[in-house]
Design an enzyme around this catalytic site. Sequence first.
Site, PDB file in Angstrom:
ATOM      1  N   ASP A   1      -7.934   3.140 -31.621  1.00  0.00           N
ATOM      2  CA  ASP A   1      -7.813   1.932 -30.811  1.00  0.00           C
ATOM      3  C   ASP A   1      -6.847   0.944 -31.471  1.00  0.00           C
ATOM      4  O   ASP A   1      -6.889   0.744 -32.688  1.00  0.00           O
ATOM      5  CB  ASP A   1      -9.213   1.304 -30.713  1.00  0.00           C
TER       6      ASP A   1
ATOM      7  N   GLU B   1      -8.064  17.467 -44.806  1.00  0.00           N
ATOM      8  CA  GLU B   1      -9.140  18.044 -45.628  1.00  0.00           C
ATOM      9  C   GLU B   1      -9.917  19.082 -44.830  1.00  0.00           C
ATOM     10  O   GLU B   1     -10.675  19.874 -45.385  1.00  0.00           O
ATOM     11  CB  GLU B   1     -10.148  16.951 -46.052  1.00  0.00           C
TER      12      GLU B   1
HETATM   13  C1  NOJ Z   1      -8.086  -1.106 -26.329  1.00  0.00           C
HETATM   14  C2  NOJ Z   1      -9.243  -0.575 -25.555  1.00  0.00           C
HETATM   15  O1  NOJ Z   1      -8.806   0.490 -24.759  1.00  0.00           O
HETATM   16  C3  NOJ Z   1      -9.786  -1.729 -24.762  1.00  0.00           C
HETATM   17  O2  NOJ Z   1     -10.735  -1.315 -23.837  1.00  0.00           O
HETATM   18  C4  NOJ Z   1     -10.332  -2.738 -25.711  1.00  0.00           C
HETATM   19  O3  NOJ Z   1     -10.731  -3.891 -24.994  1.00  0.00           O
HETATM   20  C5  NOJ Z   1      -9.307  -3.162 -26.751  1.00  0.00           C
HETATM   21  N1  NOJ Z   1      -8.569  -2.066 -27.265  1.00  0.00           N
HETATM   22  C6  NOJ Z   1      -9.965  -3.852 -27.903  1.00  0.00           C
HETATM   23  O4  NOJ Z   1     -10.703  -2.946 -28.660  1.00  0.00           O
END
Ligand code: NOJ
Length: 591
Positions: free
Chosen positions: A207, A261
């Site tokens: 993310d 790993e």
């Molecule tokens: C990207 C994620 O896909 C989204 O849903 C989220 O709100 C933001 N990152 C923050 O984590």
Amino acid sequence: MTANNTRDDWWKQAVVYQVYPRSFKDTDGDGIGDIAGVTEKMPYLQALGVDAIWLSPFYPSELADGGYDVIDYRDVDPRLGTMDDFDRMVAAAHKAGLKVIVDIVPNHTSDRHRFFREALEAGRGSAARDRYIFREGRGEHGELPPNDWQSLFGGPAWQRVDDGQWYFHIFAAEQPDLNWKNPDVREEFDRTLRFWSDHGTDGFRIDVAHGLAKDFDSRPLGELGREYTVQDQSNHDGRNPMWDRPEVHEIYKEWRAIFDEYDPPRFAVGEAWVVPEHQHLYASPDELGQVFNFELAKADWDAGRMRAAIEDGLESAERSGGSTSTWVMNNHDIPRSATRYALPQVPARGKHRIAKDWILRDGKSYYEDRTLGTRRARAAVLMEMGLPGSVYVYQGEELGLFEVADIPWDRLEDPTASRTSRNFADKGRDGCRVPLPWVTSDEPQPADWNMDFGQGESFGFSPARKAEGSASADPHLPQPLWFKDFAADRESADGSSMLSLYRTALRQRAKLLTATGDYTSFDWLGMGHDVIAYTRPALDPDGSPATFASVTNFGSVPVALPKGSVLLASAELDADGRLPRDASAWLLLDE
Ligand code: NOJ
């Protein structure tokens, strides 16, 4: 099992199905999807023909941001199940020949995470505070935030704590940003990657992969705040203090050592909304290995834009020196494609602006031409599935679901909605996160044809509530009554449904294209500006080399297809065998 799943580089051509767990399938009747629901639907996913599933966060969370506010990175939210449920789900996936990818959220934690609680307790200047980005405020008593940055969800990007310091958050205030210069932070995620790998996870979706490295110290924050915004994520000059900074790549080089790993090495794909020319940096084989290319999702229904999106994706894979392109039309952050293509196409308005305006007005500002939207979404998926590389499919996309724009404001969960202000009007992303319809309800429907508000049978999302006093709660987001037309059981029995098209396309893709093991060869087929056509090496049904072609007509008149046998078409060809507007066809070309 498909051919590419037998090799270590299974991910290079994988079709990955994104599960948004809270809205996928609820097995215990609390109105929230759970891990056991994913296990229950494994046969559905297998029959669909995908190679892997990616689960959005299912960790303990206060749900300030749909689970992207993680309290504990190495556990399952009790509302979604247990670690045993997770292990069972992984075993079922592997048995079905599917890989499992989990979501890692390293840019920020929940404000309930142990690290943040310790930071608050320990006070200013402490080692615990150094794990986050705490700063003194401006003004005589530090009563003003360090600068005027606004968070991506609206409202200030700085939040004050009781002792007067401020902490930085790109997203909601409940999502404090971590300080990646701190060794505890690095250690926390090293452990997390190993933890899930040891539990059989095959890969990770990272993310906000372009946001971890920050430099808020080289220059005064006030000055930075005048030059840069949180919203501008491009970093052409390498000086942006928070986005796409060169140092972020050091983190991923360290992670690569952890991925390696394991045997086979763990896979990773980065979510990095960076300029196409920087995507390959994240996808390098020394780092994550793959990165999302969102250009298809950003493109309107326009041949020129789609062509540029495809070119960007192919180029970026080539530059990465070992990765493959990724193709994304939908995810849990984007208005659904069937709706995007059903609304007026006004490219000048910018990324998804028309769809977002329409959602903001509860779906009333523009006419949503659903017939057209479906037709184009069918054409789009064939165009996408024939391309070299990996395809990411978001749950419900295969059912052809539209965005649910008229969720009542008091039922919304997305923080972008509650943070809406004069300068930042956005109803949020819940419209693509509504629990899936699995079965067509036979229940008499209320006369009000607008919204269910959870009084119905949830179309099989939760266990049936027929018995008096049965416990099933309403789905956590209300399902519209029109969902009944999109229920998986109905579509499964209908050869002309979106689900049937996805199944057929995936089956053919695996046999004709993936089986060649060639995930790079690609040639444009010039058929004029309004047509996107390309060829790729393929195997014919007898397993002999052949040439595959995909043709999509964006223009207003039917086009003649190249000579060959048509394998699949998203709409009926006309009486002269031509491809009508807003349609795609797959062919094997005559030699
Ligand atoms: C990207 C994620 O896909 C989204 O849903 C989220 O709100 C933001 N990152 C923050 O984590």
